[in-house]
Design an enzyme around this catalytic site. Structure first.
Site, short mmCIF file in Angstrom:
data_model
loop_
_atom_site.label_atom_id
_atom_site.label_comp_id
_atom_site.label_asym_id
_atom_site.label_seq_id
_atom_site.Cartn_x
_atom_site.Cartn_y
_atom_site.Cartn_z
N ASP A 68 -5.67 -19.13 -20.46
CA ASP A 68 -6.28 -19.87 -19.36
C ASP A 68 -7.22 -20.93 -19.93
O ASP A 68 -7.75 -20.77 -21.03
CB ASP A 68 -7.12 -18.92 -18.48
CG ASP A 68 -6.26 -18.06 -17.56
OD1 ASP A 68 -5.06 -18.36 -17.38
OD2 ASP A 68 -6.81 -17.09 -17.00
N ARG A 103 0.86 -24.94 -18.43
CA ARG A 103 0.61 -24.73 -17.00
C ARG A 103 -0.31 -25.87 -16.58
O ARG A 103 -1.40 -26.03 -17.15
CB ARG A 103 -0.08 -23.39 -16.75
CG ARG A 103 -0.52 -23.21 -15.29
CD ARG A 103 -1.60 -22.16 -15.12
NE ARG A 103 -1.13 -20.82 -15.38
CZ ARG A 103 -1.95 -19.84 -15.79
NH1 ARG A 103 -3.23 -20.06 -16.01
NH2 ARG A 103 -1.46 -18.64 -16.02
C1 LIG Z 1 -1.43 -19.80 -11.26
C2 LIG Z 1 -2.72 -20.54 -11.38
C3 LIG Z 1 -3.44 -20.48 -12.56
C4 LIG Z 1 -4.62 -21.21 -12.70
N1 LIG Z 1 -5.26 -21.23 -13.93
C5 LIG Z 1 -6.34 -22.03 -14.09
C6 LIG Z 1 -6.96 -22.21 -15.35
O1 LIG Z 1 -6.55 -21.64 -16.37
N2 LIG Z 1 -8.03 -23.03 -15.43
C7 LIG Z 1 -8.52 -23.72 -14.33
O2 LIG Z 1 -9.48 -24.48 -14.46
N3 LIG Z 1 -7.96 -23.55 -13.12
C8 LIG Z 1 -6.90 -22.74 -12.97
N4 LIG Z 1 -6.32 -22.62 -11.72
C9 LIG Z 1 -7.05 -23.12 -10.52
C10 LIG Z 1 -6.78 -24.59 -10.25
O3 LIG Z 1 -7.39 -25.38 -11.23
C11 LIG Z 1 -7.34 -24.99 -8.88
O4 LIG Z 1 -8.73 -24.79 -8.87
C12 LIG Z 1 -6.73 -24.20 -7.71
O5 LIG Z 1 -5.38 -23.99 -7.89
C13 LIG Z 1 -6.92 -24.99 -6.38
O6 LIG Z 1 -6.31 -26.25 -6.49
P1 LIG Z 1 -4.91 -26.63 -5.80
O7 LIG Z 1 -4.08 -27.28 -6.86
O8 LIG Z 1 -4.30 -25.47 -5.15
O9 LIG Z 1 -5.25 -27.80 -4.82
P2 LIG Z 1 -6.40 -28.04 -3.75
O10 LIG Z 1 -6.39 -29.50 -3.50
O11 LIG Z 1 -7.68 -27.40 -4.16
O12 LIG Z 1 -5.86 -27.27 -2.51
C14 LIG Z 1 -4.66 -27.63 -1.83
C15 LIG Z 1 -4.44 -26.67 -0.69
O13 LIG Z 1 -4.19 -25.37 -1.21
C16 LIG Z 1 -4.80 -24.36 -0.43
N5 LIG Z 1 -5.81 -23.64 -1.24
C17 LIG Z 1 -6.28 -24.01 -2.46
N6 LIG Z 1 -7.17 -23.10 -2.93
C18 LIG Z 1 -7.28 -22.17 -1.97
C19 LIG Z 1 -8.03 -20.97 -1.86
N7 LIG Z 1 -8.86 -20.56 -2.83
N8 LIG Z 1 -7.89 -20.23 -0.74
C20 LIG Z 1 -7.04 -20.62 0.24
N9 LIG Z 1 -6.29 -21.75 0.19
C21 LIG Z 1 -6.41 -22.50 -0.89
C22 LIG Z 1 -5.39 -25.06 0.75
O14 LIG Z 1 -4.42 -25.08 1.76
C23 LIG Z 1 -5.64 -26.46 0.23
O15 LIG Z 1 -5.67 -27.41 1.25
C24 LIG Z 1 -5.11 -21.94 -11.59
C25 LIG Z 1 -4.39 -22.00 -10.42
C26 LIG Z 1 -3.20 -21.34 -10.29
C27 LIG Z 1 -2.43 -21.48 -9.02
#
Ligand SMILES: Cc1cc2nc3c(=O)[nH]c(=O)nc-3n(C[C@H](O)[C@H](O)[C@H](O)COP(=O)(O)OP(=O)(O)OC[C@H]3O[C@@H](n4cnc5c(N)ncnc54)[C@H](O)[C@@H]3O)c2cc1C
Length: 311
Positions: A136, A187
């Site tokens: 991560d 990722r």
């Molecule tokens: C499999 C996976 C691994 C990850 N690993 C890392 C990592 O190693 N390091 C790191 O910095 N980040 C990591 N992340 C988190 C990532 O950086 C984002 O903070 C997170 O995915 C929210 O961003 P988004 O791309 O979904 O888009 P956003 O623009 O934040 O959200 C888009 C839409 O997704 C939905 N959504 C997003 N988050 C939520 C929530 N918490 N609850 C409910 N609905 C939500 C909502 O409908 C929102 O409108 C990971 C995410 C995933 C999916």
């Protein structure tokens, strides 16, 4: 993505010891407790049960034994032993062999050589048994050292290993070139941490635009990238891009977090895309949980309603 001010707010309250105690007391107590929406449980048995349910819905899994920023080498050693036990339990259970972990959980704040040793203690059995291990990505002070550790392990011959890159950071375009030169698996995420303007885009539009640029480069690289996002617009853009470029659905996967957009997870599976669900579990769930709340303040009202029900 949440605007910068509320992201800051959640990162601040994530450090509150009082809230942490309160949340720890109530968050996981019952199957209906609020933290269970995002965290599979405190034990590996609960994580495996959650993984089985996810797999039964046609998705694959990666398990994350939560923990970060350990403050002593003894704690890093304990986390390493716990991770090895997770690997063993996963082998015994028959669920998919894929784990995600954070380097500060293995002692990165304390000693880099010990961290590498600890990581290899996990990688050895994981490699023998065909696991994929994802490192991560933590906040920006750790970006360079995380990539360094990854490259060192890659240099030692481990190929069942991948990294995470964050579209929010200015440096990521260059990092992508660096990682793709190895042919390693990435990722792609937007980035979960509050970062200063000196290193990261502050506007959602800029983070999203960078995501799309990086995503296209990754999909073209044919290194089995993981597009980790719940953003429906980005997911639609990914679908049209692969259709247009003639990239088969089995050349990449979508990844989403346990408990987030289960509807979207299911519809992607129904359309024939690969979806991997990131399943976090363990006693150290509070910082992870707070990052999830910070991404979507609507989740806070859900927590408050659950807390009222608990009492
Ligand atoms: C499999 C996976 C691994 C990850 N690993 C890392 C990592 O190693 N390091 C790191 O910095 N980040 C990591 N992340 C988190 C990532 O950086 C984002 O903070 C997170 O995915 C929210 O961003 P988004 O791309 O979904 O888009 P956003 O623009 O934040 O959200 C888009 C839409 O997704 C939905 N959504 C997003 N988050 C939520 C929530 N918490 N609850 C409910 N609905 C939500 C909502 O409908 C929102 O409108 C990971 C995410 C995933 C999916």
């Amino acid at each position: 993505m949440l605007d910068s001010a509320s992201k800051t707010f959640f990162h601040l309250i994530a450090r509150s010891q009082t809230l942490k105690k309160l949340a720890s007391r109530y968050g996981m107590r019952k199957p209906s407790s609020f933290a269970r929406r995002f965290i599979a449980g405190e034990t590996v048995a609960e994580a495996i049960e959650a993984a089985r349910a996810v797999e039964a819905r046609g998705m694959s899994v990666t398990l994350d034994l939560l923990g970060e920023s350990v403050t002593s080498l003894a704690k890093a050693d304990a986390a390493t032993r716990d991770y090895v036990a997770v690997v063993e339990a996963m082998i015994a259970s028959g669920i998919g062999r894929n784990i995600s972990l954070k380097l500060t959980q293995l002692g990165l704040d304390l000693d880099r050589v010990t961290t590498l040793d600890n990581f290899r203690r996990i990688l050895e059995p994981a490699t023998t048994h065909g696991f994929f291990v994802r490192i991560d990505m933590e906040n920006s002070p750790y970006t360079e050292v995380t990539l360094d550790v990854f490259e060192t392990l890659w240099g030692l011959g481990y190929r069942n290993l991948g990294v995470v890159l964050q579209s929010a950071l200015h440096r990521t375009e260059a990092d992508l070139t660096r990682v793709l030169a190895l042919g390693a698996r990435v990722r792609l995420v937007k980035g979960a941490y509050k970062e200063p303007a000196s290193v990261a885009y502050q506007r959602k539009a800029d983070v999203d635009a960078a995501y799309l640029r990086l995503m296209e480069a990754l999909l073209r690289s044919d290194t089995f990238p993981a597009l980790a996002t719940h953003d429906p617009e980005i997911i639609d853009r990914a679908k049209s891009f692969v259709a247009h470029e003639g990239i088969a659905k089995d050349r990449f996967e979508f990844q989403m977090l346990y408990g987030v957009r289960r509807d979207l997870q299911a519809s992607l599976v129904a359309e024939g895309y690969g979806v991997r669900v990131y399943i976090p579990f363990g006693g150290q769930w509070f910082p992870y949980f707070m990052r999830r709340l910070g991404e979507r303040p609507a989740n806070v009202s859900f927590v408050l309603r659950s807390l009222l029900r608990e009492n």
